[in-house]
Design an enzyme around this catalytic site. Structure first.
Site, PDB file in Angstrom:
ATOM      1  N   LYS A 261      -8.162 -26.859 -21.136  1.00 28.05           N
ATOM      2  CA  LYS A 261      -8.345 -25.601 -20.422  1.00 28.05           C
ATOM      3  C   LYS A 261      -9.311 -24.641 -21.119  1.00 28.05           C
ATOM      4  O   LYS A 261      -9.922 -23.792 -20.463  1.00 28.05           O
ATOM      5  CB  LYS A 261      -6.997 -24.909 -20.222  1.00 28.05           C
ATOM      6  CG  LYS A 261      -6.045 -25.606 -19.263  1.00 28.05           C
ATOM      7  CD  LYS A 261      -6.448 -25.390 -17.819  1.00 28.05           C
ATOM      8  CE  LYS A 261      -5.350 -25.840 -16.856  1.00 28.05           C
ATOM      9  NZ  LYS A 261      -5.728 -25.593 -15.453  1.00 28.05           N
TER      10      LYS A 261
ATOM     11  N   SER B  59       0.947 -21.354 -16.040  1.00 29.69           N
ATOM     12  CA  SER B  59       2.219 -21.727 -16.654  1.00 29.69           C
ATOM     13  C   SER B  59       2.090 -21.897 -18.159  1.00 29.69           C
ATOM     14  O   SER B  59       3.088 -22.056 -18.846  1.00 29.69           O
ATOM     15  CB  SER B  59       2.743 -23.033 -16.044  1.00 29.69           C
ATOM     16  OG  SER B  59       1.858 -24.095 -16.331  1.00 29.69           O
TER      17      SER B  59
ATOM     18  N   GLU C 223      -0.553 -37.463 -10.643  1.00 25.85           N
ATOM     19  CA  GLU C 223       0.288 -36.268 -10.577  1.00 25.85           C
ATOM     20  C   GLU C 223       1.763 -36.668 -10.542  1.00 25.85           C
ATOM     21  O   GLU C 223       2.089 -37.850 -10.355  1.00 25.85           O
ATOM     22  CB  GLU C 223      -0.080 -35.420  -9.355  1.00 25.85           C
ATOM     23  CG  GLU C 223       0.041 -36.118  -8.023  1.00 25.85           C
ATOM     24  CD  GLU C 223      -0.554 -35.321  -6.867  1.00 25.85           C
ATOM     25  OE1 GLU C 223      -0.882 -34.133  -7.045  1.00 25.85           O
ATOM     26  OE2 GLU C 223      -0.689 -35.890  -5.771  1.00 25.85           O
TER      27      GLU C 223
ATOM     28  N   GLY D  75       5.549 -33.749  -7.146  1.00 25.57           N
ATOM     29  CA  GLY D  75       4.493 -32.785  -6.847  1.00 25.57           C
ATOM     30  C   GLY D  75       3.229 -33.476  -6.386  1.00 25.57           C
ATOM     31  O   GLY D  75       2.153 -33.243  -6.931  1.00 25.57           O
TER      32      GLY D  75
ATOM     33  N   ASP E 252       1.196 -33.181  -3.909  1.00 26.00           N
ATOM     34  CA  ASP E 252       0.419 -32.493  -2.884  1.00 26.00           C
ATOM     35  C   ASP E 252      -1.018 -32.995  -2.827  1.00 26.00           C
ATOM     36  O   ASP E 252      -1.628 -33.054  -1.754  1.00 26.00           O
ATOM     37  CB  ASP E 252       0.428 -30.982  -3.130  1.00 26.00           C
ATOM     38  CG  ASP E 252      -0.132 -30.616  -4.496  1.00 26.00           C
ATOM     39  OD1 ASP E 252      -1.212 -30.014  -4.563  1.00 26.00           O
ATOM     40  OD2 ASP E 252       0.520 -30.944  -5.500  1.00 26.00           O
TER      41      ASP E 252
ATOM     42  N   SER F 167      -4.617 -34.665 -21.569  1.00 28.68           N
ATOM     43  CA  SER F 167      -5.161 -33.341 -21.267  1.00 28.68           C
ATOM     44  C   SER F 167      -4.622 -32.199 -22.111  1.00 28.68           C
ATOM     45  O   SER F 167      -5.239 -31.132 -22.160  1.00 28.68           O
ATOM     46  CB  SER F 167      -4.947 -33.024 -19.784  1.00 28.68           C
ATOM     47  OG  SER F 167      -3.577 -33.027 -19.447  1.00 28.68           O
TER      48      SER F 167
END
Length: 324
Positions: free
Chosen positions: A55, A80, A206, A210, A212, A306
């Protein structure tokens, strides 16, 4: 399909911006991983990045671009944990105040690390309140720039430098597997990978609870879900973004899912076989590889680890949990 909001030239610019600020994280191999996968596996260790996750790349690049466009008084985001820490560190380095909207149940280690970088924390209930609405209101109220965790072209471009680095070192990868939450990392990596090596397949991973992203690609539209309950706190997103979805739809070959038990298995594998601490979300791609969710026999595969932001007590509790 229309033009995408991020191109390879944006990722090249991000690479130049990040030079000397972000770590060029190592790529490591494991004989045990090769044997278990039946292929040659290369792990990109973003758990060793500044602030503990990939990130930092997108956060620092986006804040630099915001400063260049206008004199930003400060920055607001919602996260989060890992994007929160990345924005907090980046804003500290660039000399601007930061306000972070974080869920009340965010890991304590991520909250304390964000505060240690000097950011102001605003807590919310992730199951009852809308973090995006809260962040937009705060940004408007204070006159700060809003940098969301994934759905922003400059964030996506920064994250794409992960794949650019992998393919500079291992240019003949058959497959690159990337964790998927809101899609910023996968979108950036897809753009970079397809530009450098068009034959490299891209797969996102994923949590089962979750999925999606998987649903969205199959429905050819952005699917919204309730906040998933999973140990992968960095992937508890409810939908892909307006910028990330078109990129994934056009460039990503497939999205697979893994269970929490499989994430715990991957955490143990990284610790036992590679002497590395990786958080649950950071293990998404590794879990898919280790548990046969990918068709990779005899090929070469890149796995993005990650992030590694997990405190020792939570790691010990999860790694010691009975699974299956």
């Amino acid at each position: 399909m229309g033009p995408l909001s991020v191109g390879i030239e944006d990722i090249c610019h991000a690479r130049d911006t990040l030079a000397g600020h972000a770590h060029r994280t190592p790529i490591v191999t494991s004989r045990a991983a090769d044997q278990r996968a039946g292929s040659k596996v290369f792990f990109k260790c973003e758990n060793l990045q500044r602030s503990g996750a990939f990130k930092f790349r997108g956060a620092y690049h986006a804040l630099c671009k915001a400063q260049a466009r206008a004199s930003a008084r400060g920055v607001v985001t919602f996260s989060s944990g890992n994007h929160a820490q990345a924005i907090a560190l980046s804003s500290q380095l660039l000399g601007m105040p930061a306000v972070i909207v974080m869920p009340q149940d965010a890991p304590a280690s991520k909250v304390s690390a964000t505060q240690a970088y000097g950011a102001e924390i605003v807590l919310y209930d992730r199951y009852r309140e809308n973090r995006e609405h809260l962040a937009r209101a705060l940004a408007s109220e204070r006159g700060f720039v809003l940098i969301p965790p994934y759905d922003h072209p400059d964030v996506i471009a920064g994250q794409g430098t992960v794949a650019m680095e992998i393919l500079e070192d291992i240019n003949d990868l058959d497959l690159l597997v990337v964790p998927l939450g809101g899609g910023g990392l996968l979108a950036g990596c897809a753009i970079a990978a397809k530009a450098v090596n068009p034959d490299c397949r891209l797969i996102g991973d994923e949590p089962e609870s979750g999925n999606d992203g998987q649903q969205s690609l199959r429905a050819n539209r952005i699917v919204h879900i309730d906040t998933p309950r999973t140990i992968a706190d960095g992937a508890q997103t409810q939908h892909l973004g307006e910028h990330t979805f078109p990129i994934l739809r056009q460039l990503v070959d497939d999205i697979v899912t893994v269970s929490d038990d499989q994430l715990i298995d991957a955490m143990r594998f990284c610790a036992d076989s590679m002497t590395m601490v990786v958080e649950p979300t950071g293990c998404l791609a590794a879990a898919a590889m280790l548990n046969g969710r990918l068709d990779i026999k005899g090929g070469s595969v890149g796995i993005v680890l990650s992030g590694g932001n997990i405190d020792s007590a939570r790691f010990a509790r999860l790694a010691g949990a009975k699974t299956g």
